[in-house]
Design an enzyme around this catalytic site. Structure first.
Site, mmCIF file in Angstrom:
data_model
loop_
_atom_site.group_PDB
_atom_site.id
_atom_site.type_symbol
_atom_site.label_atom_id
_atom_site.label_comp_id
_atom_site.label_asym_id
_atom_site.label_seq_id
_atom_site.Cartn_x
_atom_site.Cartn_y
_atom_site.Cartn_z
ATOM 1 N N CYS A 62 0.693 3.249 -2.761
ATOM 2 C CA CYS A 62 0.762 2.870 -1.166
ATOM 3 C C CYS A 62 0.397 3.815 -0.168
ATOM 4 C CB CYS A 62 2.064 2.188 -0.943
ATOM 5 S SG CYS A 62 2.650 0.724 -1.599
ATOM 6 N N GLU A 64 1.678 5.022 2.145
ATOM 7 C CA GLU A 64 2.950 5.678 2.539
ATOM 8 C C GLU A 64 3.228 6.914 1.523
ATOM 9 O OE1 GLU A 64 3.431 1.962 4.612
ATOM 10 O OE2 GLU A 64 2.630 2.807 2.604
ATOM 11 N N CYS A 97 8.201 1.170 0.560
ATOM 12 C CA CYS A 97 7.689 2.173 1.525
ATOM 13 C C CYS A 97 8.803 2.719 2.791
ATOM 14 C CB CYS A 97 6.448 1.663 2.068
ATOM 15 S SG CYS A 97 5.177 1.823 0.856
#
Length: 138
Positions: A62, A64, A97
């Site tokens: 991801c 993040e 996240c």
């Protein structure tokens, strides 16, 4: 000691622009869903990340994750404000996240979401964190 910034002090336009710029570097050949994120660190830095997909979907990163790596590569610190975009539109981080962000968050960290500005505590109440782990022994 400087006062903690409040969400109205954050340049959300600049933070969103940084997230959009990060999304341009996303590697998303499978989903076509480019994600970029940006965060303001308590020392004034702005860090960014983008998603990196993988043919083995479970190892996709991801945005993040990439951003938290940048946080630590740049010397650490705490996140004060966060913005994330998916295909050019503001999005809210997924649960995984949110946990990553919570561990790196300054107290009262603010996040831009499609529903408006929220705190990390609003997005992940009663979260699990380092204080729930036993103390490390030498």
């Amino acid at each position: 000691m400087a006062a903690e910034p409040v969400w109205t002090d954050i340049d959300w336009t600049a933070l969103t622009a940084a997230a959009l710029a990060a999304a341009e570097h996303a590697y998303a050949p499978y989903s076509g869903y480019a994600v970029g994120c940006a965060a303001l660190v308590d020392d004034g830095r702005v860090i960014t990340g983008c998603n990196v997909e993988n043919a083995s979907y479970g190892v996709t990163l991801c945005a993040e994750c990439a951003m938290i790596g940048q946080l630590h590569l740049g010397g650490g610190g705490r996140l004060v404000a966060f913005a994330c975009v998916g295909n050019g539109q503001p999005i809210t981080p997924c649960g995984r996240c949110r946990q990553l962000l919570a561990e790196a968050a300054a107290p009262g960290m603010h996040l831009q979401t499609p529903a408006g500005i929220r705190t990390i505590d609003e997005l992940l109440p009663e979260r699990f964190g380092p204080s729930e782990l036993p103390a490390a022994t030498p």
